[in-house]
Enzyme design. Structure first.
Site, PDB file in Angstrom:
ATOM      1  CE  LYS A   1      38.998  33.449  27.380  1.00 51.64           C
ATOM      2  NZ  LYS A   1      39.838  33.882  28.445  1.00 51.64           N
TER       3      LYS A   1
ATOM      4  N   GLY B   1      44.472  51.354  37.633  1.00 44.66           N
ATOM      5  CA  GLY B   1      43.681  50.134  37.989  1.00 44.66           C
ATOM      6  C   GLY B   1      44.218  49.540  38.975  1.00 44.66           C
ATOM      7  CB  VAL B   2      44.951  50.105  42.495  1.00 39.79           C
ATOM      8  CG1 VAL B   2      46.309  50.854  42.029  1.00 39.79           C
ATOM      9  CG2 VAL B   2      43.961  50.875  42.853  1.00 39.79           C
ATOM     10  N   GLY B   3      43.297  47.182  41.169  1.00 44.39           N
ATOM     11  CA  GLY B   3      42.430  46.041  41.442  1.00 44.39           C
ATOM     12  C   GLY B   3      43.209  44.703  41.856  1.00 44.39           C
TER      13      GLY B   3
ATOM     14  CB  VAL C   1      46.977  42.361  38.395  1.00 39.52           C
ATOM     15  CG1 VAL C   1      48.190  42.341  38.016  1.00 39.52           C
ATOM     16  CG2 VAL C   1      46.167  41.082  37.914  1.00 39.52           C
TER      17      VAL C   1
HETATM   18  P1  NAD Z   1      40.093  43.676  38.605  1.00 34.25           P
HETATM   19  O1  NAD Z   1      38.937  43.654  38.167  1.00 34.25           O
HETATM   20  O2  NAD Z   1      40.344  43.169  39.968  1.00 34.25           O
HETATM   21  O3  NAD Z   1      40.938  45.260  38.816  1.00 34.25           O
HETATM   22  C1  NAD Z   1      40.666  46.021  37.577  1.00 34.25           C
HETATM   23  C2  NAD Z   1      40.534  47.459  38.427  1.00 34.25           C
HETATM   24  O4  NAD Z   1      40.584  48.419  37.247  1.00 34.25           O
HETATM   25  C3  NAD Z   1      39.385  47.620  39.381  1.00 34.25           C
HETATM   26  O5  NAD Z   1      39.868  48.244  40.589  1.00 34.25           O
HETATM   27  C4  NAD Z   1      38.608  48.768  38.660  1.00 34.25           C
HETATM   28  O6  NAD Z   1      37.971  49.546  39.428  1.00 34.25           O
HETATM   29  C5  NAD Z   1      39.536  49.312  37.758  1.00 34.25           C
HETATM   30  N1  NAD Z   1      39.269  50.262  36.799  1.00 34.25           N
HETATM   31  C6  NAD Z   1      38.176  49.837  35.764  1.00 34.25           C
HETATM   32  N2  NAD Z   1      38.103  51.015  34.825  1.00 34.25           N
HETATM   33  C7  NAD Z   1      39.323  51.825  35.030  1.00 34.25           C
HETATM   34  C8  NAD Z   1      39.455  53.018  34.373  1.00 34.25           C
HETATM   35  N3  NAD Z   1      38.847  53.492  33.511  1.00 34.25           N
HETATM   36  N4  NAD Z   1      40.509  53.674  34.920  1.00 34.25           N
HETATM   37  C9  NAD Z   1      41.295  53.258  36.322  1.00 34.25           C
HETATM   38  N5  NAD Z   1      40.683  51.967  36.694  1.00 34.25           N
HETATM   39  C10 NAD Z   1      39.621  51.284  36.182  1.00 34.25           C
HETATM   40  O7  NAD Z   1      41.189  42.791  37.592  1.00 34.25           O
HETATM   41  P2  NAD Z   1      42.475  42.064  37.819  1.00 34.25           P
HETATM   42  O8  NAD Z   1      42.241  40.760  37.962  1.00 34.25           O
HETATM   43  O9  NAD Z   1      43.209  43.176  38.603  1.00 34.25           O
HETATM   44  O10 NAD Z   1      42.895  42.174  36.170  1.00 34.25           O
HETATM   45  C11 NAD Z   1      43.530  43.545  35.720  1.00 34.25           C
HETATM   46  C12 NAD Z   1      43.586  43.443  34.035  1.00 34.25           C
HETATM   47  O11 NAD Z   1      44.539  42.454  34.061  1.00 34.25           O
HETATM   48  C13 NAD Z   1      42.393  42.766  33.574  1.00 34.25           C
HETATM   49  O12 NAD Z   1      42.333  43.524  32.145  1.00 34.25           O
HETATM   50  C14 NAD Z   1      42.697  41.323  33.216  1.00 34.25           C
HETATM   51  O13 NAD Z   1      42.004  41.068  32.178  1.00 34.25           O
HETATM   52  C15 NAD Z   1      43.979  41.314  33.160  1.00 34.25           C
HETATM   53  N6  NAD Z   1      44.670  39.959  33.584  1.00 34.25           N
HETATM   54  C16 NAD Z   1      44.583  39.758  35.064  1.00 34.25           C
HETATM   55  C17 NAD Z   1      44.832  38.511  35.331  1.00 34.25           C
HETATM   56  C18 NAD Z   1      44.828  37.900  36.579  1.00 34.25           C
HETATM   57  O14 NAD Z   1      45.635  36.855  37.167  1.00 34.25           O
HETATM   58  N7  NAD Z   1      43.896  38.608  37.477  1.00 34.25           N
HETATM   59  C19 NAD Z   1      45.708  37.687  34.490  1.00 34.25           C
HETATM   60  C20 NAD Z   1      45.975  38.285  33.201  1.00 34.25           C
HETATM   61  C21 NAD Z   1      45.369  39.147  32.561  1.00 34.25           C
END
Ligand code: NAD
Length: 365
Positions: free
Chosen positions: A94, A191-193, A195
């Site tokens: 990392k 969290g509906v980002g 993933v």
């Molecule tokens: P993202 O930033 O696209 O989505 C996160 C979502 O969570 C956002 O929509 C944000 O508004 C929401 N959020 C933040 N605080 C919140 C709360 N208190 N309550 C409810 N929602 C809240 O991130 P992502 O890429 O979807 O990743 C989500 C998680 O998975 C992260 O922890 C990331 O480290 C982990 N992750 C992601 C990947 C990947 O491929 N993207 C891979 C491994 C792990």
């Protein structure tokens, strides 16, 4: 395997850096400084027994160097376990860049960083992480070929991550309910980002009753409208009647407070570092009869996607590799039930066992 039993035995004041590397057996640290570009970074290579150390670069305004060092040591070790348990021929590494990602980014800074990555001659492969975008990675790539996650290459890892979480959740359901069908199950996705949205789509398609929360209202409303999921409040999500809790936003949401409220019997989500204190809350979930899918094993789709880019494999390969998360999580939860050991410890053991056995294969003939 990488643990020193008594951390107190390590005299941090006397020899802070090397002693801290010894705590979890880190192989190498590279401290990077460049006054002209303002670059201050640390690259940590934790373990390269399985292959080159892969892990993203995080840009963060750490309040001091010790905080940055702690983060890079912790994250790189996590990557060793994630890559190992996913069956990838990759070690763990990392990098952290100390600075404000909104105001301190420049082409020169990332190219200079790329030069440092290149000086490791492929021992460390970088990718994007918090605060770093694919564009930044194109600058890094001008100075080193040891970069993945570039625009036009393996692309957004989120669909692969979500697919792994989905199949891993099914493996938990098989153990807990006797069937891996999620139809009719009540699933709360926090969290509906990137993933979370893909996960909600897969779950609603299968007929699960999905509840969603997010701090960003526009996305929350759109996902609810497009999938039929029910919106719940940010804090309310811990109290609703549910079978499965899927944290897909923040870390540390499994803690004393939430565990006294959660009614689920499975926890399976994409977020990193879900257990506030691994040893305490990992055991507590087991004692409460909840199956916890260890985050680093469940959310490995992202790194699987990176690996496909390293090896020049297809998007189809990445999806089918993520499919194996079903078997991996199934193994973990069965072993946990048989041996009465928390799932996170079983997952750590499995990752360490693979490093140990493949390490033997690599010995000279
Ligand atoms: P993202 O930033 O696209 O989505 C996160 C979502 O969570 C956002 O929509 C944000 O508004 C929401 N959020 C933040 N605080 C919140 C709360 N208190 N309550 C409810 N929602 C809240 O991130 P992502 O890429 O979807 O990743 C989500 C998680 O998975 C992260 O922890 C990331 O480290 C982990 N992750 C992601 C990947 C990947 O491929 N993207 C891979 C491994 C792990």
């Amino acid at each position: 395997m990488f643990e020193v039993k008594n951390i107190e035995d390590v005299n941090l004041a006397e020899n802070p850096v090397i002693a801290r590397m010894g705590q979890y057996d880190h192989e190498q640290l590279l401290f990077c400084n460049d006054n002209s570009t303002g670059l201050k970074a640390i690259i940590a290579v934790h373990n390269t027994v399985l292959g080159p150390a892969l892990g993203g670069t995080r840009m963060w305004m750490y309040s001091n160097e010790q905080e940055a060092l702690t983060d890079v040591l912790r994250l790189s070790r996590g990557m060793t376990y994630k890559n190992s348990i996913s069956g990838l021929n990759l070690g763990g590494g990392k990098a952290v860049i100390i600075g404000d990602s909104h105001s301190m980014k420049s082409e020169a800074l990332f190219r200079r960083f790329g030069k440092f990555v290149n000086s490791l001659a492929g021992k460390y492969i970088t990718a994007e992480d918090v605060g770093v975008s694919p564009i930044d990675m194109t600058w890094v790539n001008m100075e080193t070929p040891h970069v993945v996650g570039l625009p036009g290459k393996s692309g957004d890892p989120s669909p692969v991550t979500a697919h792994g979480v989905y199949v891993g959740m099914k493996a938990c359901a098989k153990q807990q309910f006797g069937s891996d069908s999620l139809a009719g199950k009540k699933v709360a996705v926090q969290g509906v980002g990137h993933v979370g949205e893909y996960l909600v789509r897969a779950l609603t398609k299968e007929g699960a009753h999905v509840f969603i929360s997010d701090i960003y209202e526009p996305t929350l409303r759109r996902v609810a409208q497009e999938t039929g999921a029910t919106v719940v409040g940010l804090d309310e999500i811990y109290d609703i009647d549910m079978d499965i809790y899927a944290p897909c936003a923040l870390g540390a949401t499994i803690n004393d407070e939430t565990l006294s409220r959660l009614t689920c019997s499975i926890i399976a989500g994409a977020a990193n570092n879900q257990l506030k204190q691994e040893d305490i809350h990992g055991r507590l979930v087991m004692e409460k009869g909840i199956i916890y899918a260890p985050d680093f094993a469940l959310n490995a789709g992202g790194v699987i996607n990176c690996y496909s880019e390293v090896k020049g494999l297809s998007a189809e390969w990445a999806m089918s590799k993520a499919e194996e998360i079903y078997a991996t999580i199934g193994n973990i939860v069965r072993r946990s039930a048989d041996e009465r050991i928390p799932t996170y410890r079983i997952a750590n053991k499995m990752a360490e066992e693979r490093i140990e056995s493949i390490g033997k294969v690599k010995l000279p003939l």
